[in-house]
Design an enzyme around this catalytic site. Structure first.
Site, PDB file in Angstrom:
ATOM      1  N   GLN A  61      -5.901   1.482   2.909  1.00  0.00           N
ATOM      2  CA  GLN A  61      -4.668   0.718   2.689  1.00  0.00           C
ATOM      3  C   GLN A  61      -3.469   1.490   3.222  1.00  0.00           C
ATOM      4  O   GLN A  61      -3.325   2.681   2.973  1.00  0.00           O
ATOM      5  CB  GLN A  61      -4.483   0.431   1.194  1.00  0.00           C
ATOM      6  CG  GLN A  61      -3.315  -0.483   0.901  1.00  0.00           C
ATOM      7  CD  GLN A  61      -3.198  -0.840  -0.579  1.00  0.00           C
ATOM      8  OE1 GLN A  61      -3.833  -0.242  -1.434  1.00  0.00           O
ATOM      9  NE2 GLN A  61      -2.373  -1.827  -0.862  1.00  0.00           N
ATOM     10  N   ASP A  85      -1.088 -10.334  12.461  1.00  0.00           N
ATOM     11  CA  ASP A  85      -0.988  -8.878  12.390  1.00  0.00           C
ATOM     12  C   ASP A  85      -0.460  -8.387  13.735  1.00  0.00           C
ATOM     13  O   ASP A  85      -1.014  -8.729  14.780  1.00  0.00           O
ATOM     14  CB  ASP A  85      -2.365  -8.280  12.100  1.00  0.00           C
ATOM     15  CG  ASP A  85      -2.313  -6.823  11.688  1.00  0.00           C
ATOM     16  OD1 ASP A  85      -1.569  -6.047  12.344  1.00  0.00           O
ATOM     17  OD2 ASP A  85      -3.001  -6.444  10.743  1.00  0.00           O
ATOM     18  N   HIS A  91      -2.772  -7.644   0.172  1.00  0.00           N
ATOM     19  CA  HIS A  91      -2.941  -8.480   1.351  1.00  0.00           C
ATOM     20  C   HIS A  91      -4.396  -8.525   1.781  1.00  0.00           C
ATOM     21  O   HIS A  91      -5.187  -7.633   1.471  1.00  0.00           O
ATOM     22  CB  HIS A  91      -2.057  -8.006   2.517  1.00  0.00           C
ATOM     23  CG  HIS A  91      -2.327  -6.605   2.980  1.00  0.00           C
ATOM     24  ND1 HIS A  91      -1.924  -5.487   2.273  1.00  0.00           N
ATOM     25  CD2 HIS A  91      -2.939  -6.144   4.098  1.00  0.00           C
ATOM     26  CE1 HIS A  91      -2.278  -4.400   2.942  1.00  0.00           C
ATOM     27  NE2 HIS A  91      -2.903  -4.772   4.044  1.00  0.00           N
ATOM     28  N   PHE A  92      -4.736  -9.576   2.496  1.00  0.00           N
ATOM     29  CA  PHE A  92      -6.075  -9.784   3.029  1.00  0.00           C
ATOM     30  C   PHE A  92      -5.996  -9.902   4.542  1.00  0.00           C
ATOM     31  O   PHE A  92      -5.092 -10.543   5.071  1.00  0.00           O
ATOM     32  CB  PHE A  92      -6.692 -11.076   2.457  1.00  0.00           C
ATOM     33  CG  PHE A  92      -7.091 -10.951   1.021  1.00  0.00           C
ATOM     34  CD1 PHE A  92      -8.402 -10.669   0.671  1.00  0.00           C
ATOM     35  CD2 PHE A  92      -6.152 -11.101   0.019  1.00  0.00           C
ATOM     36  CE1 PHE A  92      -8.775 -10.536  -0.664  1.00  0.00           C
ATOM     37  CE2 PHE A  92      -6.503 -10.975  -1.317  1.00  0.00           C
ATOM     38  CZ  PHE A  92      -7.823 -10.687  -1.657  1.00  0.00           C
ATOM     39  N   HIS A  93      -6.959  -9.281   5.217  1.00  0.00           N
ATOM     40  CA  HIS A  93      -7.089  -9.361   6.666  1.00  0.00           C
ATOM     41  C   HIS A  93      -8.152 -10.407   6.990  1.00  0.00           C
ATOM     42  O   HIS A  93      -9.250 -10.367   6.433  1.00  0.00           O
ATOM     43  CB  HIS A  93      -7.565  -8.026   7.248  1.00  0.00           C
ATOM     44  CG  HIS A  93      -6.607  -6.900   7.053  1.00  0.00           C
ATOM     45  ND1 HIS A  93      -5.764  -6.477   8.050  1.00  0.00           N
ATOM     46  CD2 HIS A  93      -6.374  -6.096   5.982  1.00  0.00           C
ATOM     47  CE1 HIS A  93      -5.048  -5.454   7.602  1.00  0.00           C
ATOM     48  NE2 HIS A  93      -5.400  -5.213   6.348  1.00  0.00           N
TER      49      HIS A  93
END
Length: 144
Positions: A101, A37, A107-109
């Site tokens: 969001q 990220d 997506h996944f963090h």
């Protein structure tokens, strides 16, 4: 944006998947793409996205895509743990603007956490790309 809508093929994650936008790659297989990220909330903040999906959020994703996607999330989370030795790992996923969001591609963090270290605010500051590359190499080396 609400929970309902049309997938925008121009979103930043779609561009990353097509090679039209840069990213710092951590891991990739036939189902998922994991990358750092650029606006991390902690050291090692990694994103995992499905490669072949136009789901904007978890509620839109096909069940047959979720199995391999979640296996990829777990695989990357284990590598983050092995590489960075955090005290905990937060795995989050948001559905709709009111939930936080901002990019409408599922997506996944994966966010490593350390005792006594506060969580940064997302999009507060862009990370140094060379630092991200070094972290990505550490994490990637631990993927089994």
């Amino acid at each position: 944006m609400s929970l309902d809508g049309t997938y925008d093929a121009g979103n930043i994650f779609a561009k990353i998947l097509r090679g039209e936008a840069p990213s710092v790659r951590v891991f990739e297989d036939e189902h998922v793409f994991a990358f750092m990220d650029v606006f991390p909330q902690s050291k090692g903040h990694t994103l995992v996205i499905p490669k072949h999906s136009t789901a904007r959020n978890l509620l839109e994703e096909a069940p047959e895509t979720l199995g391999p996607l979640m296996a990829g999330v777990q695989r990357v989370a284990k590598a983050v743990r092995a590489a960075l030795n955090p005290d905990g790992i937060m795995i989050s996923q948001f559905n709709g603007a009111p939930a936080g969001q901002t990019v409408y591609h599922l997506h996944f963090h994966i966010i490593p956490r350390w005792e006594g270290t506060p969580l940064g605010r997302h999009a507060e500051g862009m990370a140094d790309v060379e630092e991200l590359k070094a972290l990505a190499a550490q994490i990637s080396a631990k993927i089994s």
